[in-house]
Motif scaffolding. Structure first.
Motif, PDB file in Angstrom:
ATOM      1  N   ARG A  19       9.134 -26.315   5.490  1.00 27.45           N
ATOM      2  CA  ARG A  19       9.860 -27.088   6.507  1.00 27.45           C
ATOM      3  C   ARG A  19      11.340 -26.705   6.576  1.00 27.45           C
ATOM      4  N   PHE A  20      11.657 -25.504   6.100  1.00 25.31           N
ATOM      5  CA  PHE A  20      13.044 -25.046   6.062  1.00 25.31           C
ATOM      6  C   PHE A  20      13.733 -25.153   7.420  1.00 25.31           C
ATOM      7  N   CYS A  21      13.034 -24.804   8.474  1.00 21.79           N
ATOM      8  CA  CYS A  21      13.647 -24.769   9.809  1.00 21.79           C
ATOM      9  C   CYS A  21      13.838 -26.157  10.419  1.00 21.79           C
ATOM     10  N   THR A  22      13.250 -27.184   9.830  1.00 17.66           N
ATOM     11  CA  THR A  22      13.334 -28.501  10.453  1.00 17.66           C
ATOM     12  C   THR A  22      14.123 -29.525   9.642  1.00 17.66           C
ATOM     13  N   HIS A  23      14.342 -29.271   8.347  1.00 15.34           N
ATOM     14  CA  HIS A  23      15.120 -30.239   7.574  1.00 15.34           C
ATOM     15  C   HIS A  23      16.595 -29.835   7.571  1.00 15.34           C
ATOM     16  N   HIS A  24      17.430 -30.726   7.039  1.00 18.36           N
ATOM     17  CA  HIS A  24      18.875 -30.490   6.980  1.00 18.36           C
ATOM     18  C   HIS A  24      19.349 -30.331   5.541  1.00 18.36           C
ATOM     19  N   GLY A  25      18.532 -29.647   4.763  1.00 20.86           N
ATOM     20  CA  GLY A  25      18.887 -29.371   3.378  1.00 20.86           C
ATOM     21  C   GLY A  25      18.011 -30.090   2.386  1.00 20.86           C
TER      22      GLY A  25
ATOM     23  N   ARG B 291       3.555 -17.609  10.383  1.00 19.43           N
ATOM     24  CA  ARG B 291       3.722 -16.801  11.610  1.00 19.43           C
ATOM     25  C   ARG B 291       3.085 -17.504  12.807  1.00 19.43           C
ATOM     26  N   ARG B 292       1.902 -18.051  12.612  1.00 21.62           N
ATOM     27  CA  ARG B 292       1.187 -18.696  13.715  1.00 21.62           C
ATOM     28  C   ARG B 292       1.952 -19.896  14.261  1.00 21.62           C
ATOM     29  N   ASP B 293       2.510 -20.695  13.359  1.00 21.62           N
ATOM     30  CA  ASP B 293       3.170 -21.936  13.767  1.00 21.62           C
ATOM     31  C   ASP B 293       4.681 -21.803  13.937  1.00 21.62           C
ATOM     32  N   GLY B 294       5.201 -20.593  13.776  1.00 16.35           N
ATOM     33  CA  GLY B 294       6.631 -20.385  13.957  1.00 16.35           C
ATOM     34  C   GLY B 294       7.492 -21.112  12.943  1.00 16.35           C
ATOM     35  N   LEU B 295       7.003 -21.258  11.702  1.00 15.96           N
ATOM     36  CA  LEU B 295       7.736 -22.024  10.696  1.00 15.96           C
ATOM     37  C   LEU B 295       8.975 -21.302  10.188  1.00 15.96           C
ATOM     38  N   ALA B 296       9.087 -20.008  10.464  1.00 15.43           N
ATOM     39  CA  ALA B 296      10.285 -19.258  10.095  1.00 15.43           C
ATOM     40  C   ALA B 296      11.069 -18.803  11.316  1.00 15.43           C
ATOM     41  N   ALA B 297      10.838 -19.460  12.444  1.00 14.93           N
ATOM     42  CA  ALA B 297      11.459 -19.036  13.697  1.00 14.93           C
ATOM     43  C   ALA B 297      12.979 -19.116  13.640  1.00 14.93           C
ATOM     44  N   CYS B 298      13.528 -20.077  12.899  1.00 16.68           N
ATOM     45  CA  CYS B 298      14.993 -20.206  12.844  1.00 16.68           C
ATOM     46  C   CYS B 298      15.628 -19.037  12.107  1.00 16.68           C
ATOM     47  N   ILE B 299      14.819 -18.273  11.350  1.00 14.36           N
ATOM     48  CA  ILE B 299      15.307 -17.105  10.630  1.00 14.36           C
ATOM     49  C   ILE B 299      14.975 -15.826  11.394  1.00 14.36           C
ATOM     50  N   LEU B 300      13.726 -15.715  11.824  1.00 16.46           N
ATOM     51  CA  LEU B 300      13.240 -14.474  12.419  1.00 16.46           C
ATOM     52  C   LEU B 300      13.483 -14.418  13.924  1.00 16.46           C
ATOM     53  N   ASP B 301      13.478 -15.574  14.576  1.00 17.44           N
ATOM     54  CA  ASP B 301      13.645 -15.607  16.032  1.00 17.44           C
ATOM     55  C   ASP B 301      14.673 -16.665  16.422  1.00 17.44           C
ATOM     56  N   PRO B 302      15.925 -16.519  15.965  1.00 14.73           N
ATOM     57  CA  PRO B 302      16.920 -17.550  16.247  1.00 14.73           C
ATOM     58  C   PRO B 302      17.230 -17.642  17.725  1.00 14.73           C
ATOM     59  N   ALA B 303      17.541 -18.855  18.179  1.00 17.47           N
ATOM     60  CA  ALA B 303      17.867 -19.063  19.599  1.00 17.47           C
ATOM     61  C   ALA B 303      19.193 -18.398  19.927  1.00 17.47           C
TER      62      ALA B 303
END
Length: 229
Positions: free
Chosen positions: A74-80, A217-229
Motif C-alpha cells: 500500500r506504499f502508493c496510498t498511505h502517507h508513511g 503490476r495488474r493492480d497498479g500498486l507501484a504506479a506512483c513509482i513507475l508511472d507517476p502523474a
C-alpha cells in the motif's frame, strides 16, 4: 543558574532539530552520502562498503515491483504509516503469533537514511518523525529511490546497483523478475541469506513474491513509482 542551563540546552536541541530537518529536506535532491548502518558495519569489521548510487530509472522495474510486493503493497496510498497493517500486526501479535511489524517503505527509508538499528521507543519515535517529514517533503519516487540505494543486501553491500553486480554480475537495470524476487526475499536478513545461493526457504519466498509482483503490476500498486502523474 539552572534555568539558564536549561535554556541553553533547549537552544542546542532546537538547533540540532533544525539541522536534521534541513538535512532531510536536502535529501530530496542530494543523494545521502551514506547511512548510520554503513558506519556500524565498518565498525563491526565489514571489509568495506560497496555502494553505487544510481537514479531510479537505472533500476529494473522488476525490483520496484518486488519490494512493493514484499515490503509494502500500500506504499502508493498511505502517507508513511499503514494503519491497516499496524492493526493487523497488533491483532496477530496479541493472538500469540510470531511477532511481526508493520514497517512501511517510508519508515524503512527514514531508518536507513537517518537512524541506527534499534527497537527502543526513542528510536521508534525518531523514525516516526522522519517518516512524516520525508512523506511531506519528498515525492514517492524519491522515497523509493533512496530506499533502493540504501537497503542492505549483504555484508558491506548497500543499494540495488551494488547488490545486482555482486550477486548476479549485472547492473540493476538488467535484473530479471526472478532475480528481483530473490533480492527482495532476503531483505529481512540480508547478512544471513544470499540471493545467489538461496536456501529452500528463500526460493519458496521468492516464488511467492514473484506471484505477488504480477498482482502489483495488474493492480497498479507501484504506479506512483513507475508511472507517476
Amino acid at each position: 543558574m539552572i534555568p539558564r542551563l536549561l535554556r541553553r540546552m533547549a537552544a542546542v536541541l532546537a538547533g540540532l532539530a533544525l539541522l536534521l530537518v534541513a538535512l532531510a529536506v536536502s535529501y530530496r535532491w542530494v543523494p545521502p552520502p551514506g547511512s548510520p548502518l554503513m558506519a556500524i558495519r565498518l565498525a563491526q569489521g565489514a571489509p568495506g562498503i560497496d555502494r553505487r548510487w544510481v537514479p531510479l530509472d537505472a533500476i529494473s522495474p522488476h525490483l520496484v515491483a518486488a519490494v512493493v510486493a514484499s515490503e509494502d503493497s500500500r506504499f502508493c496510498t498511505h502517507h508513511g504509516i499503514d494503519w491497516d497493517a499496524v492493526e493487523a500486526a497488533r491483532d496477530h501479535n496479541e493472538a500469540g503469533g510470531r511477532l511481526r511489524g508493520a514497517s512501511t517503505l517510508s519508515m524503512q527509508t527514514a531508518k536507513n537514511a537517518f537512524l541506527w538499528p534499534d527497537r527502543t521507543w526513542l528510536r521508534k519515535g525518531a523514525e516516526l518523525g522522519f517518516t512524516l517529514l520525508i512523506e511531506a517533503t519528498w515525492p514517492k519516487r524519491r522515497i523509493a529511490e533512496v530506499y533502493l540505494n540504501l537497503a542492505e543486501w549483504g555484508d558491506g553491500i548497500f543499494g540495488a546497483e551494488a547488490a545486482a553486480r555482486r550477486h548476479f554480475g549485472k547492473p540493476a537495470a538488467d535484473l530479471s523478475a526472478q532475480e528481483a524476487a530473490l533480492l527482495a526475499a532476503v531483505l529481512p536478513n540480508p547478512r544471513r541469506w544470499s540471493p545467489e545461493r538461496p536456501t529452500a526457504y528463500i526460493r519458496n519466498r521468492a516464488a511467492t513474491i514473484e506471484r505477488r509482483m504480477a498482482i502489483v503490476r495488474r493492480d497498479g500498486l507501484a504506479a506512483c513509482i513507475l508511472d507517476p502523474a
